[in-house]
Design a protein around this motif. Structure first.
Motif, PDB file in Angstrom:
ATOM      1  N   SER A  24      96.210  12.411  73.897  1.00  0.00           N
ATOM      2  CA  SER A  24      96.280  12.871  72.499  1.00  0.00           C
ATOM      3  C   SER A  24      95.299  12.057  71.654  1.00  0.00           C
ATOM      4  O   SER A  24      94.793  12.523  70.645  1.00  0.00           O
ATOM      5  N   LEU A  25      94.980  10.833  72.093  1.00  0.00           N
ATOM      6  CA  LEU A  25      94.010  10.020  71.353  1.00  0.00           C
ATOM      7  C   LEU A  25      92.658  10.743  71.311  1.00  0.00           C
ATOM      8  O   LEU A  25      91.981  10.780  70.292  1.00  0.00           O
ATOM      9  N   HIS A  26      92.290  11.351  72.426  1.00  0.00           N
ATOM     10  CA  HIS A  26      91.014  12.059  72.512  1.00  0.00           C
ATOM     11  C   HIS A  26      90.946  13.181  71.476  1.00  0.00           C
ATOM     12  O   HIS A  26      89.977  13.304  70.728  1.00  0.00           O
ATOM     13  N   SER A  27      92.029  13.978  71.405  1.00  0.00           N
ATOM     14  CA  SER A  27      91.991  15.080  70.430  1.00  0.00           C
ATOM     15  C   SER A  27      92.044  14.543  68.994  1.00  0.00           C
ATOM     16  O   SER A  27      91.425  15.113  68.091  1.00  0.00           O
ATOM     17  N   GLN A  28      92.747  13.414  68.789  1.00  0.00           N
ATOM     18  CA  GLN A  28      92.777  12.833  67.433  1.00  0.00           C
ATOM     19  C   GLN A  28      91.380  12.345  67.025  1.00  0.00           C
ATOM     20  O   GLN A  28      90.957  12.535  65.883  1.00  0.00           O
ATOM     21  N   LEU A  29      90.673  11.715  67.972  1.00  0.00           N
ATOM     22  CA  LEU A  29      89.320  11.227  67.663  1.00  0.00           C
ATOM     23  C   LEU A  29      88.395  12.400  67.330  1.00  0.00           C
ATOM     24  O   LEU A  29      87.600  12.327  66.395  1.00  0.00           O
ATOM     25  N   GLU A  30      88.496  13.473  68.092  1.00  0.00           N
ATOM     26  CA  GLU A  30      87.663  14.646  67.812  1.00  0.00           C
ATOM     27  C   GLU A  30      87.950  15.187  66.413  1.00  0.00           C
ATOM     28  O   GLU A  30      87.039  15.519  65.653  1.00  0.00           O
ATOM     29  N   ARG A  31      89.266  15.242  66.099  1.00  0.00           N
ATOM     30  CA  ARG A  31      89.667  15.753  64.785  1.00  0.00           C
ATOM     31  C   ARG A  31      89.094  14.863  63.675  1.00  0.00           C
ATOM     32  O   ARG A  31      88.527  15.354  62.701  1.00  0.00           O
ATOM     33  N   GLN A  32      89.225  13.534  63.846  1.00  0.00           N
ATOM     34  CA  GLN A  32      88.706  12.590  62.840  1.00  0.00           C
ATOM     35  C   GLN A  32      87.196  12.760  62.664  1.00  0.00           C
ATOM     36  O   GLN A  32      86.688  12.718  61.553  1.00  0.00           O
ATOM     37  N   ALA A  33      86.494  12.925  63.800  1.00  0.00           N
ATOM     38  CA  ALA A  33      85.035  13.059  63.724  1.00  0.00           C
ATOM     39  C   ALA A  33      84.669  14.321  62.945  1.00  0.00           C
ATOM     40  O   ALA A  33      83.750  14.319  62.118  1.00  0.00           O
ATOM     41  N   ARG A  34      85.436  15.407  63.191  1.00  0.00           N
ATOM     42  CA  ARG A  34      85.163  16.654  62.459  1.00  0.00           C
ATOM     43  C   ARG A  34      85.425  16.486  60.969  1.00  0.00           C
ATOM     44  O   ARG A  34      84.632  16.924  60.137  1.00  0.00           O
ATOM     45  N   LEU A  44      73.001  13.876  57.997  1.00  0.00           N
ATOM     46  CA  LEU A  44      72.645  14.622  59.198  1.00  0.00           C
ATOM     47  C   LEU A  44      71.657  13.860  60.074  1.00  0.00           C
ATOM     48  O   LEU A  44      71.773  13.827  61.297  1.00  0.00           O
ATOM     49  N   GLU A  45      70.666  13.182  59.398  1.00  0.00           N
ATOM     50  CA  GLU A  45      69.605  12.540  60.193  1.00  0.00           C
ATOM     51  C   GLU A  45      70.129  11.334  61.000  1.00  0.00           C
ATOM     52  O   GLU A  45      69.557  10.969  62.012  1.00  0.00           O
ATOM     53  N   SER A  46      71.262  10.736  60.545  1.00  0.00           N
ATOM     54  CA  SER A  46      71.788   9.582  61.304  1.00  0.00           C
ATOM     55  C   SER A  46      73.237   9.871  61.711  1.00  0.00           C
ATOM     56  O   SER A  46      74.092   8.999  61.686  1.00  0.00           O
ATOM     57  N   LEU A  47      73.451  11.154  62.074  1.00  0.00           N
ATOM     58  CA  LEU A  47      74.820  11.639  62.293  1.00  0.00           C
ATOM     59  C   LEU A  47      75.618  10.775  63.275  1.00  0.00           C
ATOM     60  O   LEU A  47      76.716  10.304  62.978  1.00  0.00           O
ATOM     61  N   LYS A  48      75.031  10.523  64.453  1.00  0.00           N
ATOM     62  CA  LYS A  48      75.774   9.843  65.517  1.00  0.00           C
ATOM     63  C   LYS A  48      76.199   8.452  65.049  1.00  0.00           C
ATOM     64  O   LYS A  48      77.364   8.048  65.184  1.00  0.00           O
ATOM     65  N   GLU A  49      75.237   7.707  64.464  1.00  0.00           N
ATOM     66  CA  GLU A  49      75.525   6.336  64.011  1.00  0.00           C
ATOM     67  C   GLU A  49      76.553   6.351  62.879  1.00  0.00           C
ATOM     68  O   GLU A  49      77.462   5.520  62.851  1.00  0.00           O
ATOM     69  N   ASP A  50      76.400   7.294  61.952  1.00  0.00           N
ATOM     70  CA  ASP A  50      77.315   7.350  60.804  1.00  0.00           C
ATOM     71  C   ASP A  50      78.750   7.628  61.256  1.00  0.00           C
ATOM     72  O   ASP A  50      79.698   7.037  60.745  1.00  0.00           O
ATOM     73  N   ILE A  51      78.884   8.553  62.217  1.00  0.00           N
ATOM     74  CA  ILE A  51      80.235   8.862  62.694  1.00  0.00           C
ATOM     75  C   ILE A  51      80.824   7.638  63.391  1.00  0.00           C
ATOM     76  O   ILE A  51      81.981   7.289  63.197  1.00  0.00           O
TER      77      ILE A  51
END
Length: 527
Positions: A24-34, A44-51
């Motif tokens: 469930s942690l995996h789905s919670q992390l996905e939800r938080q990232a969204r 957008l240009e630094s999306l990965k780092e910002d998330i």
């Protein structure tokens, strides 16, 4: 076969990733990232780092870290990829074989009870019984069913007999060079630690280090250490870091922080989905009646209900143990346990695999004293689903090792051997004396170790001991304490002339102070 470290690491990472993907942690992390995508600070240009930064600052990274740490604490380091799965369960073939035949004996005992009492292993409860059970769920102890015909499937002393008969077939008639001089009851050659190695492993228990559970340390006034230790403990909790908590509790837990620290080490957070899961287990108990229910009931009545500390928790014990027996997630631990869950076949379909079910559903048949694994936890947790999760995690990390045959350093066989070796090496006179009069020390200490001392020590002392089990992620301290108890009572024991008299000297451990005993034995014994 050992792996080269890099290969081992990549296998470990792959396994942890695979195990966390379904969580469930995996789905919670996905939800938080969204959710974070809508935040102005995420570009957008630094999306990965910002998330990544967002997950760090919002505490989700810590949760992930703890989940990874928890996986690493529970699962063994990976074997060679070519090693068969049974090697992960237990590398030594003769140990696997012995565990297998022990399981057959347990099952036979369970099945003959079924036959004698004309009781099925499982049946649906009639609606009126379901309703009744639901109504008295919080006071099951008031029930007095007639359980006189039920008997525990086995008791620790039956298990000890099995361990005493273990032999490594590669060494016929005891021709093990270094092992020939071992005069204890355990006759298998496993490597156990000596006092210098134990001192190194348990260095935080040293005489010059502050400890909770030591009242009169000359180094530091206890109240000064305690106040400072509480302050550090609060910081550890605020940080929410499992690894730091595990290191911290090696010096003992302040009473007020213990419940939270243990939960942090075990990575238990009692989320809404965990509470829901517990409720599902409960409704399963209400709908179906299992033969093991009567065994659980009888065990609680024979042990905890007669205990001065624990009788008040009788109802909690039924709830936790009945739910535990229904919990199929417990089956996971059999991948790294030498044991195999028992199978039962739907009536008339014996031996047909498609009609096989695990019985009980969690794969664990309780034995005499099993409820004492739960009892001490009732002092710390009063919310049933949290209490339940803590117990389940303690079981799949530690307690299962105390009633299965394996070569693992925390397994009961190694603990017995460690106990006997420590006594024979450091208290030879006492060891020989007791052996001569037919009072082999292990006959007395075995039940303490199988129960992790629960029901033998005063509760405050037991919790200080369990702090260290969690802190060192190991059960070896049980064997060290058992040897330390014999050392402490050595003068009296030298005078006894029978097993019964030796048992009388060691009958009451409720006044013992665990930490001074461990310290003196480990750090003040001349080696």
């Amino acid at each position: 076969a050992m792996l080269d470290p890099d290969r081992g690491l990549s296998l470990t990472i792959a396994r942890v990733v695979q195990r966390l993907q379904g969580s469930s942690l995996h789905s919670q992390l996905e939800r938080q990232a969204r959710v974070s995508l809508h935040k102005p600070e995420i570009k957008l240009e630094s999306l990965k780092e910002d998330i990544k930064d967002f997950l760090k600052t919002s505490g989700w990274e810590k949760k992930l870290q703890n989940a990874v740490y928890s996986e690493l604490s529970v699962f063994p380091s990976p074997c060679h990829p070519a090693a068969p799965p049974e090697h992960i369960k237990e590398p030594l073939a003769y140990m696997r074989k012995a565990q297998g035949s022990w399981e057959k004996r347990i099952l036979k005992s369970l099945n003959s009870m079924c036959t004698e009492l004309h009781i099925p292993l499982a049946q649906k409860r009639p609606a009126n019984e379901q309703k009744e059970l639901l109504n008295k769920w919080n006071e099951m102890g008031t029930d007095e069913p007639d359980l006189s015909l039920f008997r525990p499937v086995y008791a620790p002393k039956d298990f000890l007999e099995v361990l005493m008969n273990l032999r490594n077939p590669n060494y016929e008639n005891g021709e093990q060079p270094s092992f020939r001089n071992h005069l204890g009851l355990i006759q298998v050659p496993l490597k156990v630690k000596d006092i210098p190695e134990l001192k190194e492993d348990f260095s935080e228990l040293g005489l010059n280090i502050g400890q909770l559970g030591i009242d009169d340390s000359a180094q530091v006034p206890p109240e000064f250490f305690e106040n400072e230790h509480v302050r550090v403990g609060q910081k550890v909790l605020a940080e929410q870091d499992s690894a730091a908590a595990q290191q911290y509790v090696r010096q003992g837990c302040p009473t007020a922080l213990r419940a939270d620290l243990w939960a942090l080490i075990l990575n238990i957070s009692n989320q809404p989905e965990d509470i829901l899961y517990y409720e599902q287990l409960k409704s399963n108990v209400i709908q179906h009646n299992l033969l093991v229910d009567s065994l659980i009931y009888k065990d609680v009545k024979l042990t905890a209900s007669n205990d001065d500390y624990y009788f008040v928790f009788e109802d909690y014990l039924y709830q936790v143990l009945l739910c535990f027996s229904r919990d199929t997630s417990v089956l996971e631990h059999f991948t790294y346990s030498s044991a195999t869950p028992p199978k039962s076949y739907i009536q008339g379909k014996l031996g047909m695999e498609e009609y096989a079910v695990f019985y009980p559903p969690n794969g664990v048949i309780p034995f005499h004293g099993f409820s004492m694994y739960v009892a001490p936890l009732c002092f710390l947790y009063h919310e049933p689903s949290k209490l339940y999760q803590i117990f389940r995690e303690m079981y799949v990390r530690f307690f299962f090792r105390l009633h299965s045959i394996s070569s693992h350093p925390s397994g009961i066989v190694s603990l017995c051997l460690l106990f006997e070796t420590l006594l024979q090496t450091h208290l030879p006179q006492l060891f020989y004396h007791l052996r001569e009069i037919g009072a082999q020390p292990l006959r007395i200490s075995f039940k303490w170790m199988v129960r992790a001392f629960s029901g033998y020590l005063a509760t405050d002392q037991l919790l200080l001991l369990w702090d260290r089990i969690l802190g060192y992620n190991s059960l070896e301290i049980l064997a060290v304490l058992a040897a330390a108890v014999f050392a402490f009572r050595a003068v009296n024991l030298m005078e006894v002339t029978s097993l019964a008299a030796a048992e009388a000297v060691l009958a009451d451990l409720s006044t013992l102070k665990v930490m001074p005993l461990l310290q003196i034995f480990l750090f003040a014994t001349v080696t």
